[in-house]
Design a protein around this motif. Structure first.
Motif, PDB file in Angstrom:
ATOM      1  N   VAL A 207       0.918  -1.336  -0.092  1.00 23.05           N
ATOM      2  CA  VAL A 207      -0.145   0.083  -0.007  1.00 23.05           C
ATOM      3  C   VAL A 207       1.071   1.185  -0.050  1.00 23.05           C
ATOM      4  CG1 VAL A 207      -1.533   1.571   1.320  1.00 23.05           C
ATOM      5  CG2 VAL A 207      -1.997  -0.948   1.162  1.00 23.05           C
TER       6      VAL A 207
ATOM      7  N   THR B 160       0.945   4.886  -1.866  1.00 21.71           N
ATOM      8  CA  THR B 160       0.325   6.005  -1.385  1.00 21.71           C
ATOM      9  C   THR B 160       1.297   7.188  -0.783  1.00 21.71           C
ATOM     10  OG1 THR B 160       0.164   4.903   0.798  1.00 21.71           O
ATOM     11  CG2 THR B 160      -1.866   4.855  -0.671  1.00 21.71           C
TER      12      THR B 160
ATOM     13  N   LEU C 213      -4.602  -1.610  -4.387  1.00 20.07           N
ATOM     14  CA  LEU C 213      -5.586  -0.858  -3.614  1.00 20.07           C
ATOM     15  C   LEU C 213      -5.055   0.626  -3.103  1.00 20.07           C
ATOM     16  CD1 LEU C 213      -6.616  -3.448  -0.801  1.00 20.07           C
ATOM     17  CD2 LEU C 213      -7.760  -2.647  -2.639  1.00 20.07           C
TER      18      LEU C 213
ATOM     19  N   LEU D 229      -5.299   2.593  -6.326  1.00 21.72           N
ATOM     20  CA  LEU D 229      -6.789   2.923  -6.744  1.00 21.72           C
ATOM     21  C   LEU D 229      -7.352   4.016  -5.591  1.00 21.72           C
ATOM     22  CD1 LEU D 229      -8.471  -0.420  -7.382  1.00 21.72           C
ATOM     23  CD2 LEU D 229      -8.357   1.349  -8.803  1.00 21.72           C
ATOM     24  N   LEU D 230      -6.840   3.840  -4.286  1.00 27.46           N
ATOM     25  CA  LEU D 230      -7.422   4.868  -3.343  1.00 27.46           C
ATOM     26  C   LEU D 230      -6.685   5.924  -3.086  1.00 27.46           C
ATOM     27  CD1 LEU D 230      -8.720   2.188  -0.811  1.00 27.46           C
ATOM     28  CD2 LEU D 230     -10.147   3.496  -2.460  1.00 27.46           C
ATOM     29  N   ARG D 231      -5.316   6.017  -3.614  1.00 27.97           N
ATOM     30  CA  ARG D 231      -4.190   7.070  -3.219  1.00 27.97           C
ATOM     31  C   ARG D 231      -4.253   7.607  -2.033  1.00 27.97           C
ATOM     32  NH1 ARG D 231      -5.745  10.726  -8.288  1.00 27.97           N
ATOM     33  NH2 ARG D 231      -7.923  10.382  -7.624  1.00 27.97           N
ATOM     34  N   ASN D 232      -4.496   6.890  -1.110  1.00 28.09           N
ATOM     35  CA  ASN D 232      -4.659   7.441   0.377  1.00 28.09           C
ATOM     36  C   ASN D 232      -4.411   6.116   1.153  1.00 28.09           C
ATOM     37  OD1 ASN D 232      -6.170   7.254   3.201  1.00 28.09           O
ATOM     38  ND2 ASN D 232      -6.497   9.452   2.631  1.00 28.09           N
TER      39      ASN D 232
ATOM     40  N   GLY E 116      -6.872   4.674   4.019  1.00 26.81           N
ATOM     41  CA  GLY E 116      -7.901   4.165   3.434  1.00 26.81           C
ATOM     42  C   GLY E 116      -7.614   2.583   2.913  1.00 26.81           C
ATOM     43  N   ALA E 117      -6.326   2.581   2.149  1.00 31.26           N
ATOM     44  CA  ALA E 117      -5.950   1.519   1.428  1.00 31.26           C
ATOM     45  C   ALA E 117      -5.732   0.491   2.598  1.00 31.26           C
ATOM     46  CB  ALA E 117      -4.987   1.592   0.578  1.00 31.26           C
TER      47      ALA E 117
ATOM     48  N   THR F 221      -8.967  -1.023   3.953  1.00 31.05           N
ATOM     49  CA  THR F 221      -9.484  -1.846   3.024  1.00 31.05           C
ATOM     50  C   THR F 221      -8.816  -3.429   3.019  1.00 31.05           C
ATOM     51  OG1 THR F 221     -10.045   0.188   1.774  1.00 31.05           O
ATOM     52  CG2 THR F 221     -10.203  -2.080   0.594  1.00 31.05           C
TER      53      THR F 221
ATOM     54  N   ALA G 228      -6.323  -1.059 -11.301  1.00 31.63           N
ATOM     55  CA  ALA G 228      -5.623  -0.034 -10.837  1.00 31.63           C
ATOM     56  C   ALA G 228      -4.695   0.574 -12.087  1.00 31.63           C
ATOM     57  CB  ALA G 228      -4.462  -0.341  -9.705  1.00 31.63           C
TER      58      ALA G 228
ATOM     59  N   THR H 117      -5.019   4.008 -13.350  1.00 31.81           N
ATOM     60  CA  THR H 117      -3.824   5.146 -13.100  1.00 31.81           C
ATOM     61  C   THR H 117      -3.427   5.541 -14.347  1.00 31.81           C
ATOM     62  OG1 THR H 117      -3.092   3.776 -11.273  1.00 31.81           O
ATOM     63  CG2 THR H 117      -1.543   5.133 -12.211  1.00 31.81           C
TER      64      THR H 117
END
Lengths: 305, 254
Positions: free
Chosen positions: B78, B82, B169, B172-175, B178-179, B182, B245, B249
């Motif tokens: 992750v 991120t 993840l 996709l979430l860039r955070n 959050g990732a 998840t 992703a 991206t």
């Protein structure tokens, strides 16, 4: 060379860049000016292929950046001085970027020297001041010895010495034949270094002027202080000048140069306490050009100095 | 400069390798995890009751705690995405590699290599330390006895898979928060929820990433999928987020 051809970027309803057509030439420092929110940073992201244009194209040295075999050598960009992992050292940050096209560590150490941060190259970038961050960003931009150097607000956060240094650096890069494209909202700073001024507002091209053309736009006036403004005013108006009062004993004169104003005062026998030629700055030219295109104007519009 | 300069896949991999190891926290995270797991293995081998091994070699106990590593690698997966989005480094990365896909491939390769090496090194250390501490009646067992090697191999596969799922993840979430949430939800929370709902535990249960991993490791119960099917399910859990992703991206404004 950077060529923008009808470059357009819309985010939903909002048009950030609106059919921008523009050529940024090599061997010159081109100042990219515009109020906040005018679309300067978006334009730069489009040039780098970071954002996808809604319409139009952006070419770097004749082709989109993605088609270059060695992108770092085509264009070096500084977008954001904080675009560094805070726990990675300056040197390792540069080494990782350099590795993508096979640039060796010697060149990394060289650019660290060029921007003057070789002494802190092992320090975590998170400890850098904004000014040091700008220098590191410039070092990253120079890694590939690129033909185009593009910097977004590089003067932000620099101390006075750093500003002078950056100015010399931009001049030097342009004199080496590179295309130097620099955005700023600090008009006076740009006026000191740029050969050409591109002004945008609300994403549209408002002006593309050489330094000489800007000077032609600049209005000259004469500020004159006298204990007898009424007599002087009459004499100057008779000579064809436009005169406005500026305080109880000061007149602003346009239409005559300072020598003529002095001569008229002598003929009218009016005593002068001050006689100063005033050249309107690039800032005034800029304000005049962008007045209608300011995205976020203040409640009470600021009066041009 | 003498060498021909230009983008190549190998150079982008080198760039990502430098990025990974130029953060001190990566050494600390992997080092502490590996030492911790090996130490727990040594302790487990020291206290294991030979009669409770149920036919397995005692070495099985030494490597049993390897299951912690996939979670650690998942988090590193992750973060490798991120971290770059957090500060805006991603824009420098994508300006240097405008087609973007090579960056994701390179991150995946680096993570897979590090995940495999970490599990292998930790397993070796745990096995070796376990041999020193074990003094039960039955034989300690070679790594090739029983399910020891299969268990270690499955842990390595799981570590690679979690790292790549984490990367997908993260992209996709860039955070980061959050990732990571998840990822933890998918591998730890969802299995518990599913096991509590009777009709789901039978129908959905075997297709969870955790169940697929257990089937591959040979450490589960009878209601798991056969190994080939479990491998396919596990691969899909990793590949689908990662492929999505890559597509997202490439299209998205950075």
């Amino acid at each position: 060379m950077i060529e923008l051809i009808g470059l357009t970027k819309r985010y939903g309803e909002r048009t950030a860049v609106d059919a921008l057509t523009l050529t940024v030439r090599p061997g010159e420092v081109t100042g990219f000016l515009g109020p906040n929110g005018a679309g300067k940073s978006t334009t730069m992201r489009l040039i780098l292929g970071l954002d996808r244009p809604t319409a139009g194209r952006a070419l770097v040295a004749g082709m989109p950046l993605a088609e270059h075999r060695a992108p770092l050598h085509a264009i070096g960009a500084l977008l954001d001085a904080k675009g560094v992992h805070p726990n990675r050292s300056a040197r390792n940050h540069l080494r990782a970027l350099a590795a993508t096209t096979g640039i060796d560590d010697r060149r990394v150490d060289e650019v660290l020297r060029i921007v003057g941060i070789e002494g802190v190259s092992g320090t975590r970038a998170g400890r850098f001041s904004l000014g040091m961050g700008q220098r590191l960003g410039l070092a990253a931009a120079l890694l590939g010895d690129p033909t185009v150097v593009m910097l977004d607000e590089p003067i932000n956060g620099l101390d006075p010495e750093g500003i002078v240094w950056m100015r010399k650096m931009l001049r030097h890069l342009a004199d080496e034949g590179r295309t130097v494209f620099v955005s700023s909202h600090l008009m006076t700073e740009m006026a000191l270094v740029a050969d050409r001024f591109v002004i945008i507002g609300r994403g549209r091209l408002l002006a593309d002027l050489t330094a000489a053309e800007v000077q032609a736009h600049a209005v000259q006036s004469v500020m004159v202080r006298t204990p007898d403004p009424i007599s002087l005013r009459q004499a100057l108006c008779a000579a064809g000048a436009t005169v406005t009062a500026d305080g109880s004993d000061t007149l602003a004169v346009t239409g005559l140069d300072s020598a003529s104003v002095g001569r008229q005062a002598l003929r009218a026998g009016v005593e002068l306490h001050e006689l100063t030629p005033v050249r309107s700055s690039l800032e005034d030219v800029f304000v005049a050009l962008t007045q209608d295109a300011v995205e976020y104007s203040a409640q009470t519009p600021a009066v041009a100095a | 400069m003498a060498r021909s300069l230009g983008l190549t896949e190998a150079r982008v991999v080198r760039s990502e390798w430098l990025k990974f190891w130029s953060l001190r926290s990566r050494f600390v995270t992997l080092g502490i995890s590996a030492i911790g797991v090996a130490a727990i293995g040594a302790i487990a081998a020291g206290v294991v009751d030979a009669s409770a091994l149920d036919g397995d070699p005692a070495a099985r106990a030494a490597v049993a705690s390897l299951g912690v590593l996939p979670i650690v690698l998942g988090v590193l997966g992750v973060l490798s995405a991120t971290n770059e989005y957090a500060g805006g480094l991603i824009r420098a990365t994508f300006a240097a590699v405008p087609s973007r896909t090579p960056v994701i491939r390179a991150k995946a390769l680096v993570l897979a290599a590090i995940a495999t090496a970490t599990v292998a090194a930790t397993a070796l250390a745990a096995y070796g330390l376990g041999a020193l501490t074990y003094d039960g009646g039955a034989a300690y067992g070679s790594p090739f006895d029983g399910d020891v090697i299969r268990f270690v191999g499955a842990a390595a596969l799981e570590a690679v898979g979690y790292a790549l799922l984490g990367l997908g993840l993260g992209l996709l979430l860039r955070n980061g928060a959050g990732a990571i949430s998840t990822l933890m939800g998918l591998v730890m929370v969802v299995p518990i929820v599913v096991s509590l709902i009777p009709w789901m535990s039978d129908t959905v249960g075997p297709y969870l990433i955790s169940s697929a991993q257990m089937a591959v490791a040979g450490s589960g119960t009878d209601d798991l999928l056969p190994v080939p099917a479990a491998l396919a399910v596990f691969a899909a859990w990793v590949a689908v987020p990662l492929v999505v992703a890559v597509v997202v991206t490439r299209r998205r404004d950075a």
